[in-house]
Enzyme design. Structure first.
Site, PDB file in Angstrom:
ATOM      1  N   TYR A 209       0.382  14.030   0.718  1.00  0.00           N
ATOM      2  CA  TYR A 209       0.006  14.685   1.964  1.00  0.00           C
ATOM      3  C   TYR A 209       0.145  16.209   1.831  1.00  0.00           C
ATOM      4  O   TYR A 209       0.537  16.894   2.772  1.00  0.00           O
ATOM      5  CB  TYR A 209       0.825  14.117   3.147  1.00  0.00           C
ATOM      6  CG  TYR A 209       0.727  12.608   3.208  1.00  0.00           C
ATOM      7  CD1 TYR A 209      -0.454  11.995   3.590  1.00  0.00           C
ATOM      8  CD2 TYR A 209       1.796  11.784   2.828  1.00  0.00           C
ATOM      9  CE1 TYR A 209      -0.575  10.614   3.606  1.00  0.00           C
ATOM     10  CE2 TYR A 209       1.690  10.402   2.844  1.00  0.00           C
ATOM     11  CZ  TYR A 209       0.496   9.819   3.235  1.00  0.00           C
ATOM     12  OH  TYR A 209       0.378   8.455   3.247  1.00  0.00           O
TER      13      TYR A 209
ATOM     14  N   GLU B 137       0.837  -1.213   0.000  1.00  0.00           N
ATOM     15  CA  GLU B 137       0.000   0.000   0.000  1.00  0.00           C
ATOM     16  C   GLU B 137       0.867   1.256   0.000  1.00  0.00           C
ATOM     17  O   GLU B 137       0.802   2.053   0.941  1.00  0.00           O
ATOM     18  CB  GLU B 137      -0.875   0.016   1.257  1.00  0.00           C
ATOM     19  CG  GLU B 137      -1.731  -1.212   1.475  1.00  0.00           C
ATOM     20  CD  GLU B 137      -2.312  -1.264   2.890  1.00  0.00           C
ATOM     21  OE1 GLU B 137      -1.818  -0.558   3.794  1.00  0.00           O
ATOM     22  OE2 GLU B 137      -3.269  -2.033   3.083  1.00  0.00           O
TER      23      GLU B 137
ATOM     24  N   CYS C 220      -1.977  34.055   9.903  1.00  0.00           N
ATOM     25  CA  CYS C 220      -1.697  34.677  11.194  1.00  0.00           C
ATOM     26  C   CYS C 220      -1.333  33.653  12.259  1.00  0.00           C
ATOM     27  O   CYS C 220      -2.074  33.475  13.237  1.00  0.00           O
ATOM     28  CB  CYS C 220      -2.906  35.492  11.626  1.00  0.00           C
ATOM     29  SG  CYS C 220      -3.399  36.637  10.353  1.00  0.00           S
ATOM     30  N   GLU C 221      -0.255  32.950  12.061  1.00  0.00           N
ATOM     31  CA  GLU C 221       0.266  31.994  13.037  1.00  0.00           C
ATOM     32  C   GLU C 221       1.773  31.925  12.823  1.00  0.00           C
ATOM     33  O   GLU C 221       2.218  31.824  11.676  1.00  0.00           O
ATOM     34  CB  GLU C 221      -0.272  30.574  12.770  1.00  0.00           C
ATOM     35  CG  GLU C 221      -1.760  30.458  12.819  1.00  0.00           C
ATOM     36  CD  GLU C 221      -2.236  29.308  13.698  1.00  0.00           C
ATOM     37  OE1 GLU C 221      -1.397  28.700  14.397  1.00  0.00           O
ATOM     38  OE2 GLU C 221      -3.435  29.054  13.666  1.00  0.00           O
TER      39      GLU C 221
ATOM     40  N   ARG D 257       3.065   7.648  -0.313  1.00  0.00           N
ATOM     41  CA  ARG D 257       4.041   8.723  -0.475  1.00  0.00           C
ATOM     42  C   ARG D 257       5.008   8.467  -1.638  1.00  0.00           C
ATOM     43  O   ARG D 257       5.301   9.376  -2.407  1.00  0.00           O
ATOM     44  CB  ARG D 257       4.851   8.871   0.822  1.00  0.00           C
ATOM     45  CG  ARG D 257       5.745  10.080   0.873  1.00  0.00           C
ATOM     46  CD  ARG D 257       6.659  10.020   2.094  1.00  0.00           C
ATOM     47  NE  ARG D 257       5.909   9.819   3.321  1.00  0.00           N
ATOM     48  CZ  ARG D 257       5.416  10.816   4.075  1.00  0.00           C
ATOM     49  NH1 ARG D 257       5.612  12.057   3.728  1.00  0.00           N
ATOM     50  NH2 ARG D 257       4.740  10.543   5.179  1.00  0.00           N
TER      51      ARG D 257
ATOM     52  N   ARG E 252       2.636  20.246   6.019  1.00  0.00           N
ATOM     53  CA  ARG E 252       3.673  19.320   6.477  1.00  0.00           C
ATOM     54  C   ARG E 252       4.794  19.984   7.292  1.00  0.00           C
ATOM     55  O   ARG E 252       5.195  19.445   8.322  1.00  0.00           O
ATOM     56  CB  ARG E 252       4.236  18.519   5.311  1.00  0.00           C
ATOM     57  CG  ARG E 252       3.171  17.676   4.603  1.00  0.00           C
ATOM     58  CD  ARG E 252       3.756  16.685   3.616  1.00  0.00           C
ATOM     59  NE  ARG E 252       4.576  15.716   4.293  1.00  0.00           N
ATOM     60  CZ  ARG E 252       5.890  15.723   4.334  1.00  0.00           C
ATOM     61  NH1 ARG E 252       6.559  16.639   3.683  1.00  0.00           N
ATOM     62  NH2 ARG E 252       6.534  14.815   5.021  1.00  0.00           N
TER      63      ARG E 252
ATOM     64  N   TYR F 187       4.723  18.289  10.830  1.00  0.00           N
ATOM     65  CA  TYR F 187       5.725  17.213  10.992  1.00  0.00           C
ATOM     66  C   TYR F 187       7.155  17.741  10.968  1.00  0.00           C
ATOM     67  O   TYR F 187       8.087  16.962  10.785  1.00  0.00           O
ATOM     68  CB  TYR F 187       5.612  16.196   9.854  1.00  0.00           C
ATOM     69  CG  TYR F 187       4.255  15.636   9.556  1.00  0.00           C
ATOM     70  CD1 TYR F 187       3.573  14.858  10.493  1.00  0.00           C
ATOM     71  CD2 TYR F 187       3.660  15.832   8.312  1.00  0.00           C
ATOM     72  CE1 TYR F 187       2.339  14.311  10.188  1.00  0.00           C
ATOM     73  CE2 TYR F 187       2.431  15.281   7.999  1.00  0.00           C
ATOM     74  CZ  TYR F 187       1.772  14.523   8.954  1.00  0.00           C
ATOM     75  OH  TYR F 187       0.557  13.977   8.644  1.00  0.00           O
TER      76      TYR F 187
HETATM   77  C1  LIG Z   1      -0.906   5.947   5.366  1.00  0.00           C
HETATM   78  C2  LIG Z   1      -0.997   4.500   5.106  1.00  0.00           C
HETATM   79  C3  LIG Z   1      -0.339   3.944   3.997  1.00  0.00           C
HETATM   80  C4  LIG Z   1       0.567   4.742   3.089  1.00  0.00           C
HETATM   81  O1  LIG Z   1       1.745   5.142   3.712  1.00  0.00           O
HETATM   82  P1  LIG Z   1       2.880   5.867   2.846  1.00  0.00           P
HETATM   83  O2  LIG Z   1       3.922   6.201   3.820  1.00  0.00           O
HETATM   84  O3  LIG Z   1       2.271   7.049   2.206  1.00  0.00           O
HETATM   85  O4  LIG Z   1       3.360   4.869   1.836  1.00  0.00           O
HETATM   86  C5  LIG Z   1      -0.528   2.594   3.742  1.00  0.00           C
HETATM   87  N1  LIG Z   1      -1.322   1.833   4.535  1.00  0.00           N
HETATM   88  C6  LIG Z   1      -1.972   2.331   5.610  1.00  0.00           C
HETATM   89  C7  LIG Z   1      -2.812   1.451   6.430  1.00  0.00           C
HETATM   90  C8  LIG Z   1      -1.826   3.678   5.921  1.00  0.00           C
HETATM   91  O5  LIG Z   1      -2.448   4.180   6.999  1.00  0.00           O
END
Ligand SMILES: *Cc1c(COP(=O)(O)O)cnc(C)c1O
Length: 421
Positions: free
Chosen positions: A375, A275, A346-347, A278, A314, A318
């Site tokens: 993101y 999955e 304004c921050e 990024r 970001r 982060y």
């Molecule tokens: C956010 C997330 C991802 C993707 O993460 P990346 O760092 O963007 O690759 C995959 N699986 C789950 C369950 C997530 O919460």
């Protein structure tokens, strides 16, 4: 590698000058490269080639319909974390059979939506959620395919806000309790247990945490099979990091990641899902912004941009680093200037970079935030009544607005007055 390069002295997205898009659309805006998106998807798909697999793009990273359709048409599945994302994926033409449903708090309505529309699997995150899925499936007279997300308690060595695989995180069930939970799942009606899911965090820059997690998953697969469960699918999550600074050591490549998967779980004969979010979208997008003012402070110089924290959160959220480069290529011998780069909100948190060295730019110049595709737009808001900025996509020498900037009337008219006013 991406397709945002200087050509003839000006930054191009594939074959289109960024300044030309800015003139047509107006700054600030997000800009995505089709070729980069497809290349990154292909790298993962190729890396898993030796095993039966599906690359499910984690669409929370960037979920514009044009991005989903580009990837879906190339064969990607989708990893969704809400009913809204599920509907977006379906609207982009992705079949339910290629959508996996993750997330710690799936509601009854979301489960019903996915079971009715078709779903590859639910990645179950807790026992109460498992019981809800069972209940809804029974009420609809169907079987819900599930994996259970295990928390392997490994340190992903990433930013605390995006680490998810330690026992203190809210995600998954502790791997030590997996046998017990799988035993319950097997007894519940309406559930079809098909595999195991794991996702330990985001922006991982080493392979070692993945290796530790996947070895635990391999071991658990053998144990659960011995207990009589039919484990045929392993969802290994996302999380592979990208280079945000050009000077930084490069994170592992998808090929090495694929080889690691083969080495750790390949022998089990399972279908593999990953999955990535990024790594597919991050370097496929930039944020283009215009310098409003260069302001001389007492001991520093501020670059005040027309983009702000509401457009790209970001750095504020982060402490993220983004390379910021001029759209007009600086001459070779240009001495860098030092700026605090900020937005108009304004921050004090609305600061993209402090003491940043970059080629000098002036009022009206365009700059580009690199690696802003993931993101970025999805986390933007209209704080300070700043309209959501447009998203634009390039494909070779063409470009198209894939989400227009709303008008102020549209923003204001979204509010409704109560009867007493
Ligand atoms: C956010 C997330 C991802 C993707 O993460 P990346 O760092 O963007 O690759 C995959 N699986 C789950 C369950 C997530 O919460």
């Amino acid at each position: 590698m991406d397709h945002f390069l200087y050509r003839n002295g000006s930054l191009h997205a594939e074959d289109v000058p960024v300044s030309e898009i800015a003139a047509a659309v107006g700054a600030p805006f997000y800009l995505y490269s089709t070729a980069t998106l497809l290349r990154h998807f292909q790298l993962f798909d190729d890396a898993l080639e030796p095993m039966p697999h599906l690359v499910c793009y984690a669409m929370k990273a960037a979920s514009n319909q044009a991005i989903l359709k580009t990837l879906g048409d190339a064969g990607a599945g989708m990893d969704v974390v809400s009913g809204g994302e599920y509907l977006r994926a379906k609207a982009a033409g992705v079949a339910g059979e290629k959508i996996v449903f993750s997330g710690v708090g799936k509601t009854r309505d979301e489960v019903r939506l996915a079971l009715t529309g078709g779903i590859r699997q639910f990645n179950v995150e807790s026992e109460p959620e498992m019981r809800v899925i069972s209940e809804v499936a029974v009420s609809l007279g169907v079987d819900a395919p599930i994996t259970i997300r295990v928390n392997p308690d490994v340190d992903a060595k990433t930013h605390a806000k995006i680490a998810t695989g330690k026992s203190e995180n809210k995600f998954g069930i502790p791997i030590s309790r997996a046998r017990e939970v799988y035993a319950e799942a097997a007894k519940l009606p309406g559930l079809k247990v098909i595999g195991i899911d794991v996702h330990i965090g985001s922006q991982l820059t080493e392979l070692a945490p993945f290796e530790a997690a996947y070895l635990k998953v391999a071991e658990l697969t053998e144990i659960l099979r011995a207990d009589g469960h039919d484990i045929t699918r392993l969802d290994l999550g996302g999380g592979l990091g990208i280079p945000y600074t050009r000077s930084n050591e490069a994170p592992p490549l998808p090929t090495d990641y694929g080889a690691l998967i083969q080495r750790t779980v390949g022998h089990l004969g399972c279908e593999i899902e990953i999955e990535p979010g990024r790594l597919i979208a991050g370097n496929a997008g930039i944020l283009v912004s215009r310098v409003i003012y260069v302001k001389e402070g007492e001991d520093r110089r501020f670059l005040i941009l027309d983009a702000a924290m509401n457009d790209l959160i970001r750095p504020a959220m982060y402490d993220a680093y983004h390379d910021i480069i001029p759209v007009q290529e600086p001459a070779a011998a240009t001495e860098p200037a030092t700026y605090d780069i900020v937005g108009p909100v304004c921050e004090s948190g609305d600061t993209f970079a402090k003491g940043r060295e970059m080629p000098p730019v002036g009022e009206g110049d365009l700059v580009a935030f690199r690696s802003a595709g993931a993101y970025g737009a999805v986390m933007s808001s209209e704080y300070n009544t700043r309209p959501l900025i447009p998203e634009v996509m390039v494909h070779g020498d063409q470009f198209a607005v894939i989400r227009p900037r709303p008008t102020f009337d549209e923003i204001i008219n979204r509010d409704t007055l109560p009867a007493w006013l």
